[in-house]
Design an enzyme around this catalytic site. Structure first.
Site, PDB file in Angstrom:
ATOM      1  N   THR A  55      10.202  46.647  35.788  1.00  0.00           N
ATOM      2  CA  THR A  55       9.896  48.072  35.907  1.00  0.00           C
ATOM      3  C   THR A  55      11.077  48.920  35.472  1.00  0.00           C
ATOM      4  OG1 THR A  55       8.456  47.512  37.764  1.00  0.00           O
ATOM      5  CG2 THR A  55       8.973  49.840  37.464  1.00  0.00           C
ATOM      6  N   TYR A 144      11.346  34.703  40.920  1.00  0.00           N
ATOM      7  CA  TYR A 144      10.294  35.615  40.463  1.00  0.00           C
ATOM      8  C   TYR A 144       9.404  34.900  39.467  1.00  0.00           C
ATOM      9  CZ  TYR A 144       8.491  39.917  38.145  1.00  0.00           C
ATOM     10  OH  TYR A 144       7.718  40.902  37.596  1.00  0.00           O
ATOM     11  N   LYS A 172       9.107  36.186  44.692  1.00  0.00           N
ATOM     12  CA  LYS A 172       8.170  37.237  44.292  1.00  0.00           C
ATOM     13  C   LYS A 172       7.019  36.588  43.537  1.00  0.00           C
ATOM     14  CE  LYS A 172       7.734  41.455  41.515  1.00  0.00           C
ATOM     15  NZ  LYS A 172       8.401  42.376  40.571  1.00  0.00           N
ATOM     16  N   VAL A 214       7.049  43.653  46.596  1.00  0.00           N
ATOM     17  CA  VAL A 214       7.941  44.286  45.623  1.00  0.00           C
ATOM     18  C   VAL A 214       7.024  45.190  44.811  1.00  0.00           C
ATOM     19  CG1 VAL A 214       9.564  43.980  43.743  1.00  0.00           C
ATOM     20  CG2 VAL A 214       9.471  42.296  45.597  1.00  0.00           C
TER      21      VAL A 214
END
Length: 302
Positions: A55, A144, A172, A214
């Site tokens: 992001t 992740y 994540k 998240v």
């Protein structure tokens, strides 16, 4: 009667916002806006902030820019929130150095994405993450998994082997299904804190053992996301479900095209001058912006 499952710890809190990276009119990183946004997000319910993740447009940020962002956000929020740095790379040596630098700069943790493009086998993934964990042994790590972007997925059995690294504490999960959470929980036990990596799957993932999210949506709906999680944890499933239903149209609008294009437009609609994404990403189309604005307005009316 079966024994109740042991609850996992929450090393980074319940709501971790994957922060956008603000750019000024000339396209440079705007550290002042980043600091102000970080403070705002904490005030709106974020327990943690992730800088320089997907992001945050990490692929188009230099390592110097990433370190400056980390330092600016760390200073802005002090100890009021956990600050994680996205230090993953598809080059193990690069990820090792970035993670060591983040630890030295005061990060509370690092997010390590599964290496992208070169598609290592499970043995390579284990060696990659183990090298990073051993290079920064005092820094808590969040692995992740997002195969839709990386073209590669880490298996729960591989994560389980990495649990002998004391600083591998969280995960994540962004594979797009809840089964990953169950498989990880059964393979790794309660010491691995699993976070939803998909806003729209937060409530279902909580139901199968995730500890939080998240989030991208928390840029503009932090209080609502936090209230949903707290309602669920407090046993008020009806309220949690009602909030989930109210949030889904916003989440769909925020992921109608590649993240972070829509969330940057959402912040601009809320008065934050975060700038357009860096190329090769582009600004949100007018049609999508109208849909996004409508979804934001509808949530405010609930």
């Amino acid at each position: 009667m079966t024994q109740a499952a042991t609850l996992s710890p929450t090393p980074f809190g319940r709501v971790v916002t994957a922060m956008v990276t603000p750019f000024n009119a000339s396209g440079a990183v705007d550290l002042s806006v980043a600091a102000n946004l970080a403070r705002h997000l904490v005030d709106q319910g974020s327990d943690g902030l992730l800088v320089c993740g997907t992001t945050g447009e990490s692929p188009t940020l230099s390592w110097d820019e990433q370190l400056q962002l980390l330092q600016a956000v760390r200073e802005a929020v002090g100890r009021d929130a956990k600050v994680l740095a996205g230090t993953g790379s598809n080059c193990t040596a690069e990820a090792v150095e970035a993670t060591k630098e983040a630890a030295a700069a005061g990060a509370d943790g690092a997010l390590l994405v599964v290496p992208y493009y070169n598609k290592p086998p499970q043995e390579g993934l284990e060696a990659h993450f183990r090298a990073i964990a051993e290079a920064a042994p005092e820094l808590p790590l969040m692995l992740y998994n997002i195969p839709g972007r990386t073209g590669c997925s880490i298996a729960p059995a591989t994560v389980a082997r990495l649990m002998d690294c004391p600083n591998v504490v969280s995960f994540k999960a962004a594979s797009g299904n809840t089964e990953e959470v169950t498989a990880l929980r059964l393979a790794c036990g309660p010491q691995l804190a699993i976070y939803s990596g998909d806003d729209g799957l937060t409530l279902p993932m909580l139901a199968v053992g995730a500890v939080g999210v998240v989030s991208v949506g928390s840029h503009v709906a932090g209080p609502e996301i936090r209230a949903m999680i707290e309602a669920y944890l407090n046993g008020d499933g009806a309220s949690a479900l009602a909030l989930h239903d109210a949030l889904i149209p916003l989440f769909k609008a925020l992921f109608a095209t590649t993240n972070p294009i829509p969330v940057k437009a959402a912040l601009e609609l809320n008065g934050w001058s975060v700038g357009a994404p860096r190329p090769p990403l582009c600004p949100l189309s007018d049609d999508m912006k109208r849909s996004l604005s409508n979804a934001m307005a509808a949530l405010r009316q609930t």
